[in-house]
Design an enzyme around this catalytic site. Structure first.
Site, PDB file in Angstrom:
ATOM      1  N   TYR A 144       0.923  -1.366   0.067  1.00  0.00           N
ATOM      2  CA  TYR A 144       0.023   0.058   0.033  1.00  0.00           C
ATOM      3  C   TYR A 144       0.872   1.282   0.023  1.00  0.00           C
ATOM      4  O   TYR A 144       1.711   1.356   0.935  1.00  0.00           O
ATOM      5  CB  TYR A 144      -0.903  -0.055   1.403  1.00  0.00           C
ATOM      6  CG  TYR A 144      -1.943   1.349   1.284  1.00  0.00           C
ATOM      7  CD1 TYR A 144      -2.917   1.417   0.315  1.00  0.00           C
ATOM      8  CD2 TYR A 144      -1.610   2.242   2.276  1.00  0.00           C
ATOM      9  CE1 TYR A 144      -3.799   2.816   0.707  1.00  0.00           C
ATOM     10  CE2 TYR A 144      -2.573   3.257   2.445  1.00  0.00           C
ATOM     11  CZ  TYR A 144      -3.460   3.594   1.633  1.00  0.00           C
ATOM     12  OH  TYR A 144      -4.407   4.402   1.791  1.00  0.00           O
ATOM     13  N   ASP A 239       9.011   2.639   0.203  1.00  0.00           N
ATOM     14  CA  ASP A 239       8.118   3.594   0.887  1.00  0.00           C
ATOM     15  C   ASP A 239       8.451   2.815   2.405  1.00  0.00           C
ATOM     16  O   ASP A 239       8.081   1.891   2.594  1.00  0.00           O
ATOM     17  CB  ASP A 239       6.731   3.120   0.555  1.00  0.00           C
ATOM     18  CG  ASP A 239       5.685   3.612   0.996  1.00  0.00           C
ATOM     19  OD1 ASP A 239       5.912   4.248   2.143  1.00  0.00           O
ATOM     20  OD2 ASP A 239       4.404   3.641   0.677  1.00  0.00           O
ATOM     21  N   LYS A 267       4.104   8.827   9.461  1.00  0.00           N
ATOM     22  CA  LYS A 267       3.790   8.156  10.488  1.00  0.00           C
ATOM     23  C   LYS A 267       4.803   8.621  11.723  1.00  0.00           C
ATOM     24  O   LYS A 267       4.829   9.687  12.142  1.00  0.00           O
ATOM     25  CB  LYS A 267       3.734   6.604  10.343  1.00  0.00           C
ATOM     26  CG  LYS A 267       2.546   6.388   9.495  1.00  0.00           C
ATOM     27  CD  LYS A 267       2.228   4.781   9.207  1.00  0.00           C
ATOM     28  CE  LYS A 267       0.901   4.827   8.399  1.00  0.00           C
ATOM     29  NZ  LYS A 267       0.770   4.079   7.546  1.00  0.00           N
TER      30      LYS A 267
HETATM   31  C1  LIG Z   1       0.183   4.627   6.004  1.00  0.00           C
HETATM   32  C2  LIG Z   1       1.048   4.362   4.686  1.00  0.00           C
HETATM   33  C3  LIG Z   1       0.958   5.382   3.397  1.00  0.00           C
HETATM   34  C4  LIG Z   1       0.263   6.529   3.456  1.00  0.00           C
HETATM   35  O1  LIG Z   1       0.303   7.225   4.736  1.00  0.00           O
HETATM   36  P1  LIG Z   1      -0.946   8.205   4.792  1.00  0.00           P
HETATM   37  O2  LIG Z   1      -0.285   9.165   5.704  1.00  0.00           O
HETATM   38  O3  LIG Z   1      -1.930   7.449   5.512  1.00  0.00           O
HETATM   39  O4  LIG Z   1      -1.545   9.118   3.817  1.00  0.00           O
HETATM   40  C5  LIG Z   1       1.790   5.004   2.362  1.00  0.00           C
HETATM   41  N1  LIG Z   1       2.576   3.966   2.658  1.00  0.00           N
HETATM   42  C6  LIG Z   1       2.606   3.091   3.422  1.00  0.00           C
HETATM   43  C7  LIG Z   1       3.624   2.200   3.387  1.00  0.00           C
HETATM   44  C8  LIG Z   1       1.827   3.395   4.614  1.00  0.00           C
HETATM   45  O5  LIG Z   1       1.918   2.230   5.540  1.00  0.00           O
END
Ligand SMILES: *Cc1c(COP(=O)(O)O)cnc(C)c1O
Length: 427
Positions: A144, A239, A267
């Protein structure tokens, strides 16, 4: 468990907010039942509006690595708020956080702060396309990367449980440039690269997949991606929105010693306030406006409260033995959960990297999205609800990670394992 007030609020919420929530997985759809409305949180605990308390292993889906409302972070935010909450002009705070990020993660020579992980990834991919003058990207099934249009192809997280393969509203033209391969499947990635390398801008990957449950990379996966991309002038994007500062102060790239061209963060670097960031080699980052032509902007980017929370959080993570301690506790929790399942004869495949834990109700092994989906989600739903009734809050979905914070005590872990022993027997 009393849930009268949560039920009332959920009914009311559904009148004003689609599905009653501002992010889909919160709605408990994949485990059934109704979400609890949270009133406050402190340390390892969540407190709901009916007066129930829970040991929390969701931790706002990852950010709260110090636990909820750590006093030093809250004090710093309060002090910063006193000076105003947004200026739309540069601050020294942004320089300090950017400096801390570049010092922690050497592959990031320059970094741009944004307001969410979604925004970070979207911007990094725009940059990769501009830099390489190519359009196509490769992503991995079950990874994701936020909810931007062309990344909603075979994504995990909420989409894993809602069963929306590609969201309506995303034109086929947009995802046409998104190629997908199974996670940990080098051969497929290699074939795609062979076929498309002239038009491939980047490969984006969660170095440890954390949105289909937790799926660690096989030994050769990341190094091979690095070699293949380098050979063809394709950018490698990690990511690390979850893994950055979670599995190591230098992120998963420090743990596995693989250096990407660009990294996305979020995060933890916001200490529980809305932040994201993307960064990498100076040569690439200088294409970002105003230095270069790649446009990207944000009214609240580098927000002083969020940046302050980030600085204070990262400072605490530098304490000697921080990750070793967290890792040791996570290992204890995993061991206890595994033993409870084994004793009850419940097939459970556990995965873990540091304080990111996965547990799939299947014999396993779990190495990709297809094998993750072998998990018995009904068993998970039952596990989830029974644990919740015992005051333990795991993610309301099989396909999310469990996280540990330094606020979780040995007593919390003992209580969790004891609850799991009873719950596993009932499955
Ligand atoms: C949470 C997440 C996102 C998106 O971040 P948001 O702050 O919710 O937009 C993107 N990549 C990864 C791997 C994530 O866990």
């Amino acid at each position: 468990m009393k849930t009268t007030r949560s039920k009332q609020l959920f009914a009311e919420a559904q009148r004003y907010i689609p599905g009653g929530v501002n992010s889909p997985v919160r709605a408990f759809r994949s485990v059934g039942g109704q979400p609890l409305f949270i009133k406050r949180a402190k340390g390892s605990r969540l407190y709901d509006v009916d007066g129930n308390s829970f040991i929390d292993y969701v931790l706002s889906w990852g950010p709260m690595i110090l636990g909820h409302a750590p006093p030093s972070v809250i004090k710093a935010i309060a002090r910063a708020a006193d000076d105003g909450t947004s200026y739309g002009a540069p601050t020294e705070l942004e320089v300090r956080l950017a400096q801390m990020i570049t010092e922690a993660i050497p592959s990031i020579e320059q970094v741009r702060l944004v307001s969410s992980g979604t925004e970070a990834v979207m911007s990094a991919i725009r940059l990769a396309r501009a830099y390489t003058k190519r359009d196509q990207i490769i992503k991995f099934e079950g990874c994701y990367h936020g909810h931007s249009d062309y990344l909603l192809a075979k994504a995990g997280s909420g989409l894993a449980t809602l069963g929306i393969p590609d969201s309506p509203g995303v034109p086929a033209d947009f995802t046409r440039h998104t190629l997908t391969a199974p996670f940990n499947d080098i051969r497929t990635a290699q074939q795609l690269i062979q076929e498309h390398h002239r038009n491939l801008a980047c490969i984006i990957v969660e170095p440890i997949a954390g949105n289909m449950g937790v799926v660690p990379p096989g030994e050769d996966f990341l190094p091979t991606l690095r070699t293949l991309t380098q050979a063809h002038g394709i950018l490698l994007i990690f990511d690390e929105v979850i893994t950055g500062f979670r599995v190591h102060y230098g992120g998963a790239q420090a743990l596995y010693r693989v250096t990407p061209d660009l990294t996305c963060l979020g995060k933890i670097i916001g200490g529980g306030l809305p932040v994201g960031a993307y960064g990498g080699k100076r040569e690439i980052m200088r294409m970002v406006a105003p230095e270069g032509p790649v446009y990207q902007a944000g009214t609240l980017s580098g927000n002083p409260l969020a940046v302050t929370a980030g600085i204070e959080t990262l400072t605490r993570l530098r304490a000697r033995g921080f990750y070793e301690n967290l890792d040791q506790r996570a290992a204890e929790l995993a061991k206890g959960l595994g033993a409870a399942a084994k004793k009850a004869g419940v097939p459970l495949t556990q995965t873990r990297v540091g304080s990111m834990l996965g547990a799939f109700f299947t014999k396993g092994p779990v190495v990709d999205y297809a094998s993750a989906k072998q998990s018995n989600t009904q068993a998970y739903a039952k596990f989830f609800h029974n644990m919740l009734n015992k005051g333990i809050y795991f993610a309301p979905s099989q396909f999310e990670a469990a996280f540990l914070s330094t606020a979780h005590t040995d007593a919390d872990i003992k209580k969790t394992i004891a609850a799991a022993q009873a719950v596993m027997k009932s499955l």
